[in-house]
Design a protein around this motif. Structure first.
Motif, PDB file in Angstrom:
ATOM      1  N   GLY A 120      57.851 -43.021 -14.160  1.00  0.00           N
ATOM      2  CA  GLY A 120      58.224 -44.371 -13.754  1.00  0.00           C
ATOM      3  C   GLY A 120      57.357 -44.962 -12.657  1.00  0.00           C
ATOM      4  O   GLY A 120      57.541 -46.114 -12.285  1.00  0.00           O
ATOM      5  N   HIS A 121      56.417 -44.198 -12.135  1.00  0.00           N
ATOM      6  CA  HIS A 121      55.508 -44.701 -11.105  1.00  0.00           C
ATOM      7  C   HIS A 121      54.109 -44.836 -11.694  1.00  0.00           C
ATOM      8  O   HIS A 121      53.720 -44.067 -12.576  1.00  0.00           O
ATOM      9  N   VAL A 122      53.350 -45.797 -11.186  1.00  0.00           N
ATOM     10  CA  VAL A 122      52.002 -46.035 -11.684  1.00  0.00           C
ATOM     11  C   VAL A 122      51.114 -44.850 -11.345  1.00  0.00           C
ATOM     12  O   VAL A 122      51.043 -44.429 -10.184  1.00  0.00           O
ATOM     13  N   ALA A 123      50.458 -44.294 -12.363  1.00  0.00           N
ATOM     14  CA  ALA A 123      49.526 -43.184 -12.178  1.00  0.00           C
ATOM     15  C   ALA A 123      48.155 -43.738 -11.833  1.00  0.00           C
ATOM     16  O   ALA A 123      47.682 -44.677 -12.459  1.00  0.00           O
ATOM     17  N   VAL A 124      47.520 -43.153 -10.824  1.00  0.00           N
ATOM     18  CA  VAL A 124      46.208 -43.583 -10.365  1.00  0.00           C
ATOM     19  C   VAL A 124      45.247 -42.403 -10.432  1.00  0.00           C
ATOM     20  O   VAL A 124      45.284 -41.515  -9.578  1.00  0.00           O
ATOM     21  N   PRO A 125      44.394 -42.330 -11.484  1.00  0.00           N
ATOM     22  CA  PRO A 125      43.406 -41.246 -11.532  1.00  0.00           C
ATOM     23  C   PRO A 125      42.532 -41.302 -10.280  1.00  0.00           C
ATOM     24  O   PRO A 125      42.065 -42.365  -9.880  1.00  0.00           O
ATOM     25  N   HIS A 126      42.341 -40.148  -9.649  1.00  0.00           N
ATOM     26  CA  HIS A 126      41.608 -40.115  -8.386  1.00  0.00           C
ATOM     27  C   HIS A 126      40.854 -38.801  -8.281  1.00  0.00           C
ATOM     28  O   HIS A 126      41.434 -37.775  -7.948  1.00  0.00           O
ATOM     29  N   GLY A 127      39.580 -38.831  -8.618  1.00  0.00           N
ATOM     30  CA  GLY A 127      38.765 -37.616  -8.559  1.00  0.00           C
ATOM     31  C   GLY A 127      39.281 -36.579  -9.538  1.00  0.00           C
ATOM     32  O   GLY A 127      39.406 -36.846 -10.724  1.00  0.00           O
ATOM     33  N   ASP A 128      39.663 -35.413  -9.025  1.00  0.00           N
ATOM     34  CA  ASP A 128      40.097 -34.310  -9.879  1.00  0.00           C
ATOM     35  C   ASP A 128      41.617 -34.219 -10.036  1.00  0.00           C
ATOM     36  O   ASP A 128      42.141 -33.210 -10.490  1.00  0.00           O
ATOM     37  N   HIS A 129      42.356 -35.278  -9.630  1.00  0.00           N
ATOM     38  CA  HIS A 129      43.807 -35.258  -9.732  1.00  0.00           C
ATOM     39  C   HIS A 129      44.331 -36.670  -9.998  1.00  0.00           C
ATOM     40  O   HIS A 129      43.558 -37.606 -10.122  1.00  0.00           O
ATOM     41  N   VAL A 130      45.629 -36.796 -10.071  1.00  0.00           N
ATOM     42  CA  VAL A 130      46.265 -38.103 -10.282  1.00  0.00           C
ATOM     43  C   VAL A 130      47.195 -38.368  -9.112  1.00  0.00           C
ATOM     44  O   VAL A 130      48.035 -37.525  -8.769  1.00  0.00           O
ATOM     45  N   ASP A 131      47.041 -39.531  -8.465  1.00  0.00           N
ATOM     46  CA  ASP A 131      47.972 -39.990  -7.440  1.00  0.00           C
ATOM     47  C   ASP A 131      49.003 -40.873  -8.139  1.00  0.00           C
ATOM     48  O   ASP A 131      48.779 -41.345  -9.249  1.00  0.00           O
ATOM     49  N   TYR A 132      50.115 -41.127  -7.457  1.00  0.00           N
ATOM     50  CA  TYR A 132      51.156 -42.005  -7.994  1.00  0.00           C
ATOM     51  C   TYR A 132      51.547 -43.026  -6.938  1.00  0.00           C
ATOM     52  O   TYR A 132      51.728 -42.674  -5.768  1.00  0.00           O
ATOM     53  N   LEU A 133      51.667 -44.297  -7.345  1.00  0.00           N
ATOM     54  CA  LEU A 133      52.108 -45.338  -6.422  1.00  0.00           C
ATOM     55  C   LEU A 133      53.617 -45.242  -6.275  1.00  0.00           C
ATOM     56  O   LEU A 133      54.353 -45.246  -7.267  1.00  0.00           O
ATOM     57  N   HIS A 134      54.079 -45.143  -5.034  1.00  0.00           N
ATOM     58  CA  HIS A 134      55.500 -44.961  -4.770  1.00  0.00           C
ATOM     59  C   HIS A 134      55.826 -45.563  -3.408  1.00  0.00           C
ATOM     60  O   HIS A 134      55.236 -45.184  -2.402  1.00  0.00           O
ATOM     61  N   ASP A 135      56.731 -46.508  -3.408  1.00  0.00           N
ATOM     62  CA  ASP A 135      57.165 -47.158  -2.166  1.00  0.00           C
ATOM     63  C   ASP A 135      56.011 -47.742  -1.357  1.00  0.00           C
ATOM     64  O   ASP A 135      55.972 -47.640  -0.143  1.00  0.00           O
ATOM     65  N   GLY A 136      55.027 -48.322  -2.041  1.00  0.00           N
ATOM     66  CA  GLY A 136      53.939 -49.012  -1.365  1.00  0.00           C
ATOM     67  C   GLY A 136      52.801 -48.142  -0.882  1.00  0.00           C
ATOM     68  O   GLY A 136      51.955 -48.586  -0.115  1.00  0.00           O
ATOM     69  N   HIS A 137      52.770 -46.885  -1.292  1.00  0.00           N
ATOM     70  CA  HIS A 137      51.663 -46.023  -0.913  1.00  0.00           C
ATOM     71  C   HIS A 137      51.411 -45.024  -2.028  1.00  0.00           C
ATOM     72  O   HIS A 137      52.152 -44.945  -2.994  1.00  0.00           O
ATOM     73  N   ARG A 138      50.331 -44.251  -1.898  1.00  0.00           N
ATOM     74  CA  ARG A 138      49.968 -43.278  -2.927  1.00  0.00           C
ATOM     75  C   ARG A 138      50.480 -41.901  -2.559  1.00  0.00           C
ATOM     76  O   ARG A 138      50.354 -41.468  -1.420  1.00  0.00           O
ATOM     77  N   HIS A 139      51.044 -41.236  -3.543  1.00  0.00           N
ATOM     78  CA  HIS A 139      51.427 -39.837  -3.384  1.00  0.00           C
ATOM     79  C   HIS A 139      50.427 -38.996  -4.160  1.00  0.00           C
ATOM     80  O   HIS A 139      50.145 -39.285  -5.323  1.00  0.00           O
ATOM     81  N   ALA A 140      49.928 -37.961  -3.535  1.00  0.00           N
ATOM     82  CA  ALA A 140      48.949 -37.072  -4.153  1.00  0.00           C
ATOM     83  C   ALA A 140      49.467 -35.646  -4.105  1.00  0.00           C
ATOM     84  O   ALA A 140      49.958 -35.198  -3.066  1.00  0.00           O
ATOM     85  N   PRO A 141      49.378 -34.905  -5.228  1.00  0.00           N
ATOM     86  CA  PRO A 141      49.824 -33.514  -5.208  1.00  0.00           C
ATOM     87  C   PRO A 141      48.919 -32.659  -4.324  1.00  0.00           C
ATOM     88  O   PRO A 141      47.709 -32.826  -4.337  1.00  0.00           O
ATOM     89  N   HIS A 142      49.531 -31.766  -3.515  1.00  0.00           N
ATOM     90  CA  HIS A 142      48.737 -30.920  -2.631  1.00  0.00           C
ATOM     91  C   HIS A 142      49.536 -29.685  -2.215  1.00  0.00           C
ATOM     92  O   HIS A 142      50.543 -29.813  -1.531  1.00  0.00           O
ATOM     93  N   ASP A 143      49.104 -28.513  -2.649  1.00  0.00           N
ATOM     94  CA  ASP A 143      49.690 -27.239  -2.210  1.00  0.00           C
ATOM     95  C   ASP A 143      51.219 -27.213  -2.237  1.00  0.00           C
ATOM     96  O   ASP A 143      51.858 -26.798  -1.273  1.00  0.00           O
ATOM     97  N   GLY A 144      51.823 -27.659  -3.346  1.00  0.00           N
ATOM     98  CA  GLY A 144      53.270 -27.572  -3.497  1.00  0.00           C
ATOM     99  C   GLY A 144      54.069 -28.693  -2.849  1.00  0.00           C
ATOM    100  O   GLY A 144      55.294 -28.624  -2.799  1.00  0.00           O
ATOM    101  N   HIS A 145      53.390 -29.708  -2.319  1.00  0.00           N
ATOM    102  CA  HIS A 145      54.082 -30.865  -1.749  1.00  0.00           C
ATOM    103  C   HIS A 145      53.317 -32.123  -2.118  1.00  0.00           C
ATOM    104  O   HIS A 145      52.301 -32.063  -2.823  1.00  0.00           O
ATOM    105  N   TRP A 146      53.793 -33.268  -1.683  1.00  0.00           N
ATOM    106  CA  TRP A 146      53.135 -34.549  -1.950  1.00  0.00           C
ATOM    107  C   TRP A 146      52.571 -35.104  -0.670  1.00  0.00           C
ATOM    108  O   TRP A 146      53.274 -35.217   0.335  1.00  0.00           O
ATOM    109  N   ASP A 147      51.263 -35.424  -0.678  1.00  0.00           N
ATOM    110  CA  ASP A 147      50.655 -36.099   0.461  1.00  0.00           C
ATOM    111  C   ASP A 147      50.934 -37.586   0.367  1.00  0.00           C
ATOM    112  O   ASP A 147      51.058 -38.148  -0.711  1.00  0.00           O
ATOM    113  N   ASP A 148      51.019 -38.209   1.514  1.00  0.00           N
ATOM    114  CA  ASP A 148      51.298 -39.624   1.633  1.00  0.00           C
ATOM    115  C   ASP A 148      50.028 -40.324   2.079  1.00  0.00           C
ATOM    116  O   ASP A 148      49.577 -40.144   3.196  1.00  0.00           O
ATOM    117  N   HIS A 149      49.383 -41.067   1.156  1.00  0.00           N
ATOM    118  CA  HIS A 149      48.134 -41.772   1.487  1.00  0.00           C
ATOM    119  C   HIS A 149      48.407 -43.226   1.742  1.00  0.00           C
ATOM    120  O   HIS A 149      49.172 -43.843   1.082  1.00  0.00           O
TER     121      HIS A 149
END
Length: 99
Positions: A70-99
């Motif tokens: 349900g969130h917009v997927a944003v291809p980014h280098g070697d992974h996919v970020d997701y737009l969520h609550d006005g920022h990008r979430h990126a998978p990282h070591d078992g958690h989500w980074d907030d960009h």
């Protein structure tokens, strides 16, 4: 928020903006555009390639982003970020980074 390195994308002639055909990613006081697997930021008379140099973990984020979540997927280098609550979430070591 993570800091970013802004490196000029050499030879970039495409003009990013509303309706340009690339996913727009609101980012603080500007908009980045997903183009060829990276994020472009129009800046003065050129375009920057935006890459994060640090990360901030999104605390207590239990939602698992994935195709169809349900969130917009944003291809980014070697992974996919997701737009969520006005920022990008990126998978990282078992958690989500907030960009």
């Amino acid at each position: 928020m993570a800091t970013a390195t802004h490196t000029t994308h050499q030879g970039h002639t495409h003009q990013h903006g509303a309706g340009c055909g690339h996913v727009a990613v609101p980012h603080g006081d500007h908009v980045d555009y997903v183009h060829d697997g990276c994020l472009h930021r129009p800046h003065e008379d050129h375009v920057d390639e935006c890459e994060t140099t640090a990360h901030t973990e999104h605390q207590n984020h239990t939602h698992q982003h994935q195709e169809g979540c349900g969130h917009v997927a944003v291809p980014h280098g070697d992974h996919v970020d997701y737009l969520h609550d006005g920022h990008r979430h990126a998978p990282h070591d078992g958690h989500w980074d907030d960009h």
